[in-house]
Design an enzyme around this catalytic site. Structure first.
Site, PDB file in Angstrom:
ATOM      1  N   GLU A  46      60.891  47.442  61.563  1.00  0.00           N
ATOM      2  CA  GLU A  46      59.787  48.005  60.785  1.00  0.00           C
ATOM      3  C   GLU A  46      58.590  48.361  61.664  1.00  0.00           C
ATOM      4  O   GLU A  46      57.925  49.367  61.449  1.00  0.00           O
ATOM      5  CB  GLU A  46      59.368  47.048  59.661  1.00  0.00           C
ATOM      6  CG  GLU A  46      60.378  46.949  58.528  1.00  0.00           C
ATOM      7  CD  GLU A  46      60.657  48.282  57.820  1.00  0.00           C
ATOM      8  OE1 GLU A  46      59.826  49.211  57.903  1.00  0.00           O
ATOM      9  OE2 GLU A  46      61.718  48.412  57.192  1.00  0.00           O
ATOM     10  N   TYR A 129      52.161  46.784  54.393  1.00  0.00           N
ATOM     11  CA  TYR A 129      53.474  47.451  54.422  1.00  0.00           C
ATOM     12  C   TYR A 129      54.521  46.569  55.126  1.00  0.00           C
ATOM     13  O   TYR A 129      55.605  46.325  54.590  1.00  0.00           O
ATOM     14  CB  TYR A 129      53.413  48.824  55.108  1.00  0.00           C
ATOM     15  CG  TYR A 129      54.811  49.349  55.335  1.00  0.00           C
ATOM     16  CD1 TYR A 129      55.551  49.855  54.272  1.00  0.00           C
ATOM     17  CD2 TYR A 129      55.437  49.231  56.579  1.00  0.00           C
ATOM     18  CE1 TYR A 129      56.870  50.257  54.444  1.00  0.00           C
ATOM     19  CE2 TYR A 129      56.748  49.630  56.759  1.00  0.00           C
ATOM     20  CZ  TYR A 129      57.458  50.145  55.689  1.00  0.00           C
ATOM     21  OH  TYR A 129      58.763  50.520  55.852  1.00  0.00           O
ATOM     22  N   ASP A 147      54.617  52.932  52.281  1.00  0.00           N
ATOM     23  CA  ASP A 147      54.295  53.784  53.434  1.00  0.00           C
ATOM     24  C   ASP A 147      54.199  55.228  52.951  1.00  0.00           C
ATOM     25  O   ASP A 147      54.219  55.492  51.746  1.00  0.00           O
ATOM     26  CB  ASP A 147      55.340  53.599  54.540  1.00  0.00           C
ATOM     27  CG  ASP A 147      56.728  54.100  54.136  1.00  0.00           C
ATOM     28  OD1 ASP A 147      56.929  54.482  52.954  1.00  0.00           O
ATOM     29  OD2 ASP A 147      57.625  54.121  55.001  1.00  0.00           O
TER      30      ASP A 147
END
Length: 361
Positions: A46, A129, A147
């Site tokens: 991520e 996020y 996002d």
């Protein structure tokens, strides 16, 4: 704009979840970080995927996990080696923050990524996020992960015309995803939204006819899917002109310099360079004066070899590239002297990799 609550009430959220999740389970791309739901690997992926395309990330992820397969391995790794493994991905503060946070996980949580929103969310570099992505994908918790992809999808689903460049709009979309997220399969739901935005509900030409949730989409029904999301334009980046030199000595050693420990491209290595005055054609003279002043050396600098342009989010570098030879012994406090072979062990920003490629040709 219609009240958000009314818009939510008009949607069959349960059916939306089922349509999205069943599509994701059948069609999801085979990506290396999906092979298991190890929270550390999900976290690394991520962080890499922020501001970087999936295709670019895959080889970096595989290489990074091979070198640093566990929390402990990354926590104990030398920063120079970590930066080298990240070289070319850009936004280097991401990996410095990641390593710093992983060290805290190693020391405070016995190497186990904490499943708590508060504990994981308080780690360095972990924003809403990343927190939502890791906790939902690795720990199956119904936490939103919003996002750009997700904002684009949901702005079209609900026909939301708020400017997604504004922080308060992101908060609005977190509330929207909270209302939509599946309690039973939050991992598949969040990944499904991300996947949909990446492969179907794309920015310019969404493939609406292939979309599994088309029936739920207000923008498609209104024919305005290409106008959403609304995003105000960023300011034009400023331009900086620089001159750089690949500096060698008679024995073939190359002289490199480490950038400061904070600020842009912190702790990366570079070839000697200086900002030059715009419009002045005497870049060689400015470069020679810089070398004399900064490292106390005289150098013979050849003609202009080319120009490297590098675009950051807020800044453009135009670097005039020269090759030069030292006429005396450089000051060790400013330069590091390396061989061509040793140079490969140091992490350089992309612009300086291009400078080296120019030299090697």
């Amino acid at each position: 704009m219609m009240d958000l609550q009314k818009k939510l009430e008009q949607k069959n959220i349960k059916q939306f979840q089922e349509d999205l999740i069943s599509w994701y389970e059948q069609e999801k791309r085979d990506l290396p970080w999906r092979s298991d739901s190890d929270p550390y690997k999900v976290w690394v992926s991520e962080v890499m995927l922020q501001q970087t395309r999936v295709d670019t990330v895959i080889p970096y992820f595989n290489n990074f996990i091979e070198k640093f397969p566990t929390v402990e391995a990354l926590a104990e790794a030398d920063e120079e080696k970590v930066l080298k493994a990240w070289e070319g991905l850009g936004y280097y503060s991401r990996v410095r923050n990641l390593q710093s946070a992983v060290r805290e996980v190693h020391e405070r949580y016995g190497g186990v990524v904490p499943p708590s929103k508060e504990e994981f969310g308080s780690l360095k570099g972990v924003g809403p996020y990343t927190r939502g992505a890791v906790l939902s994908i690795a720990y199956n918790q119904p936490v939103p992960a919003v996002d750009g992809n997700v904002m684009r999808v949901m702005s079209r689903i609900l026909s939301v015309w708020d400017d997604i460049a504004k922080p308060k709009t992101k908060t609005l979309f977190e509330k929207i995803v909270e209302a939509f997220i599946s309690e039973e399969k939050p991992s598949e739901f969040n990944q499904g939204l991300m996947e949909l935005g990446a492969v179907i509900c794309t920015p310019k030409s969404p493939s609406c006819l292939l979309c599994p949730v088309r029936e739920h989409c207000s923008a498609f029904a209104e024919g305005c899917e290409k106008e959403l999301p609304v995003k105000s334009k960023k300011k034009k980046p400023s331009v900086k002109t620089l001159a750089a030199v690949v500096l060698t000595d008679e024995e073939g050693y190359i002289y490199i310099h480490k950038r400061p420990a904070s600020g842009l491209l912190a702790n990366l290595w570079e070839f000697p360079n200086t900002e030059t005055q715009k419009g002045l054609k005497y870049e060689r003279e400015q470069l020679a004066a810089f070398l004399k002043e900064e490292a106390g050396i005289e150098a013979e600098i050849g003609p202009l070899e080319g120009v490297v342009e590098h675009v950051f989010t807020h800044l453009v570098w135009n670097i005039s590239v020269f090759f030069g030879k030292t006429l005396d012994q450089p000051d060790d406090s400013y330069f590091k002297k390396v061989t061509k072979e040793e140079l490969a062990e140091y992490a350089f920003p992309v612009s300086h990799q291009k400078i080296w490629n120019m030299y090697m040709k």
